[in-house]
Design an enzyme around this catalytic site. Structure first.
Site, mmCIF file in Angstrom:
data_model
loop_
_atom_site.group_PDB
_atom_site.id
_atom_site.type_symbol
_atom_site.label_atom_id
_atom_site.label_comp_id
_atom_site.label_asym_id
_atom_site.label_seq_id
_atom_site.Cartn_x
_atom_site.Cartn_y
_atom_site.Cartn_z
ATOM 1 N N GLY A 41 1.011 -1.407 0.009
ATOM 2 C CA GLY A 41 0.180 0.101 0.105
ATOM 3 C C GLY A 41 0.503 1.499 0.308
ATOM 4 O O GLY A 41 0.318 2.275 -1.068
ATOM 5 N N ASP A 96 1.245 3.454 4.287
ATOM 6 C CA ASP A 96 -0.210 3.876 3.951
ATOM 7 C C ASP A 96 -1.013 4.463 5.125
ATOM 8 O O ASP A 96 -2.212 5.566 5.041
ATOM 9 C CB ASP A 96 -0.989 3.329 2.445
ATOM 10 C CG ASP A 96 -1.242 1.427 3.684
ATOM 11 O OD1 ASP A 96 -0.462 1.264 4.781
ATOM 12 O OD2 ASP A 96 -1.579 1.169 2.491
ATOM 13 N N ASP A 99 -5.480 1.683 10.900
ATOM 14 C CA ASP A 99 -6.678 2.329 11.108
ATOM 15 C C ASP A 99 -6.770 0.960 11.997
ATOM 16 O O ASP A 99 -7.124 2.552 13.266
ATOM 17 C CB ASP A 99 -7.223 0.573 9.777
ATOM 18 C CG ASP A 99 -8.690 0.386 9.837
ATOM 19 O OD1 ASP A 99 -9.403 1.283 10.306
ATOM 20 O OD2 ASP A 99 -8.866 -1.035 9.809
ATOM 21 N N THR A 103 -0.670 -3.862 12.583
ATOM 22 C CA THR A 103 0.320 -4.279 11.556
ATOM 23 C C THR A 103 0.893 -3.203 11.639
ATOM 24 O O THR A 103 2.536 -3.678 12.065
ATOM 25 C CB THR A 103 -0.943 -3.644 10.061
ATOM 26 O OG1 THR A 103 -1.623 -4.710 9.910
ATOM 27 C CG2 THR A 103 0.135 -4.096 9.552
ATOM 28 N N LEU A 104 0.860 -1.812 12.470
ATOM 29 C CA LEU A 104 1.707 -0.778 12.757
ATOM 30 C C LEU A 104 2.426 -1.619 13.866
ATOM 31 O O LEU A 104 3.604 -1.421 13.970
ATOM 32 C CB LEU A 104 1.189 0.121 12.749
ATOM 33 C CG LEU A 104 2.584 0.987 12.633
ATOM 34 C CD1 LEU A 104 2.925 0.682 11.005
ATOM 35 C CD2 LEU A 104 1.742 2.590 12.158
ATOM 36 N N ASP A 155 -5.985 -0.373 -2.037
ATOM 37 C CA ASP A 155 -6.651 -1.234 -2.982
ATOM 38 C C ASP A 155 -7.448 -1.756 -2.259
ATOM 39 O O ASP A 155 -7.917 -1.661 -0.984
ATOM 40 C CB ASP A 155 -5.649 -2.412 -3.098
ATOM 41 C CG ASP A 155 -5.578 -2.878 -1.978
ATOM 42 O OD1 ASP A 155 -5.507 -3.130 -0.474
ATOM 43 O OD2 ASP A 155 -5.921 -4.584 -1.774
ATOM 44 N N ARG A 161 -5.038 0.732 -7.756
ATOM 45 C CA ARG A 161 -3.927 1.079 -6.427
ATOM 46 C C ARG A 161 -3.483 2.395 -7.258
ATOM 47 O O ARG A 161 -2.406 2.863 -7.423
ATOM 48 C CB ARG A 161 -3.323 0.211 -5.914
ATOM 49 C CG ARG A 161 -3.025 -0.964 -5.246
ATOM 50 C CD ARG A 161 -1.824 -1.687 -4.793
ATOM 51 N NE ARG A 161 -2.198 -3.405 -4.305
ATOM 52 C CZ ARG A 161 -2.178 -3.085 -3.532
ATOM 53 N NH1 ARG A 161 -2.316 -2.370 -2.228
ATOM 54 N NH2 ARG A 161 -2.457 -3.892 -2.366
HETATM 55 P P1 5GP Z 1 -4.786 -2.076 10.619
HETATM 56 O O1 5GP Z 1 -3.537 -3.175 10.896
HETATM 57 O O2 5GP Z 1 -4.059 -0.913 10.805
HETATM 58 O O3 5GP Z 1 -6.365 -2.467 11.359
HETATM 59 O O4 5GP Z 1 -4.727 -2.054 9.412
HETATM 60 C C1 5GP Z 1 -3.443 -1.768 7.984
HETATM 61 C C2 5GP Z 1 -3.267 -2.315 6.667
HETATM 62 O O5 5GP Z 1 -4.939 -1.966 6.067
HETATM 63 C C3 5GP Z 1 -2.927 -0.520 6.394
HETATM 64 O O6 5GP Z 1 -1.535 -0.709 5.875
HETATM 65 C C4 5GP Z 1 -4.379 -1.316 4.907
HETATM 66 O O7 5GP Z 1 -2.773 -1.777 4.116
HETATM 67 C C5 5GP Z 1 -4.967 -1.762 5.511
HETATM 68 N N1 5GP Z 1 -6.527 -1.058 5.529
HETATM 69 C C6 5GP Z 1 -6.992 -0.381 6.436
HETATM 70 N N2 5GP Z 1 -7.845 0.659 5.988
HETATM 71 C C7 5GP Z 1 -8.111 0.229 4.513
HETATM 72 C C8 5GP Z 1 -8.780 1.359 3.401
HETATM 73 O O8 5GP Z 1 -9.434 2.280 4.396
HETATM 74 N N3 5GP Z 1 -8.865 1.075 2.438
HETATM 75 C C9 5GP Z 1 -7.410 0.406 2.267
HETATM 76 N N4 5GP Z 1 -7.593 0.296 0.671
HETATM 77 N N5 5GP Z 1 -6.579 -0.524 3.250
HETATM 78 C C10 5GP Z 1 -6.962 -0.217 4.197
#
Ligand code: 5GP
Length: 175
Positions: A41, A96, A99, A103-104, A155, A161
């Site tokens: 991303g 990117d 959320d 992940t981070l 994506d 993308r």
């Molecule tokens: P987290 O681990 O913070 O929940 O999710 C992070 C990852 O989820 C991001 O790197 C991304 O790949 C995906 N993600 C979270 N929200 C979105 C969104 O609104 N759109 C897209 N395309 N990917 C998202």
């Protein structure tokens, strides 16, 4: 499947990226950065950002994912890990969108185990309302509402993308 009107236009994105790059350049004056992009991303944001940072940079990437379609699974898989030595380096992690933060946070802890001199995080988008794990974001592009967005590297099923803007993605016409 419908893509809404741009939430951020290419011009707004470039203006914000430039400001972030200036801030990073100031903060790292006299130092060298190891920029680590989280793929896939962050590829577009990463390349726009590093092109405008005016201190010496080396780059590497990590390919990780915790997402299946629009659901967070809470499980993080690493498909490619940073190959550069991290000990003593000033690592700037470039993401990117944050959320839930799962992940981070996972990647951050993995990098910290490899004893960098410093670790900072730069995220293009912050979906603050959805946060489950509190992860420090040192540089952020925009805070966005709780909507699924695509474009500028982001994506849906690996599509969209290449859009040069960020848009809200909906499965129906009710935008
Ligand atoms: P987290 O681990 O913070 O929940 O999710 C992070 C990852 O989820 C991001 O790197 C991304 O790949 C995906 N993600 C979270 N929200 C979105 C969104 O609104 N759109 C897209 N395309 N990917 C998202």
């Amino acid at each position: 499947m419908v893509i809404g009107k741009p939430l951020f236009t290419p011009e707004q994105i470039q203006e914000r990226v430039k400001a972030l790059a200036e801030e990073i350049t100031r903060d790292y004056a006299g130092k060298e950065i190891l920029a680590v992009g989280i793929l896939k991303g962050a590829f577009m944001f990463f390349s726009d950002l590093v092109r405008q940072i005016r201190v010496p940079i080396t780059v590497d990437f990590i390919i990780a994912s915790s997402y299946v379609k629009t659901q967070t699974t809470g499980e993080v898989k690493v498909y490619y890990d940073v190959r550069e030595p991290l000990e003593g380096k000033n690592v700037l992690l470039i993401e990117d969108i944050v959320d839930t933060g799962i992940t981070l946070n996972f990647i951050r802890e993995r990098i910290l185990q490899r004893l960098p001199e410093s670790l900072k995080i730069c995220a293009f988008l912050d979906k603050k309302e959805r946060r489950i794990v509190d992860v420090p974001i040192d540089y952020k592009g925009f805070v966005i509402p709780n909507e699924y967005v695509v474009g500028y590297g982001l994506d849906y099923n690996n599509k969209y993308r290449n859009l040069p803007y960020i848009a809200i993605f909906k499965k129906s016409m009710n935008l």
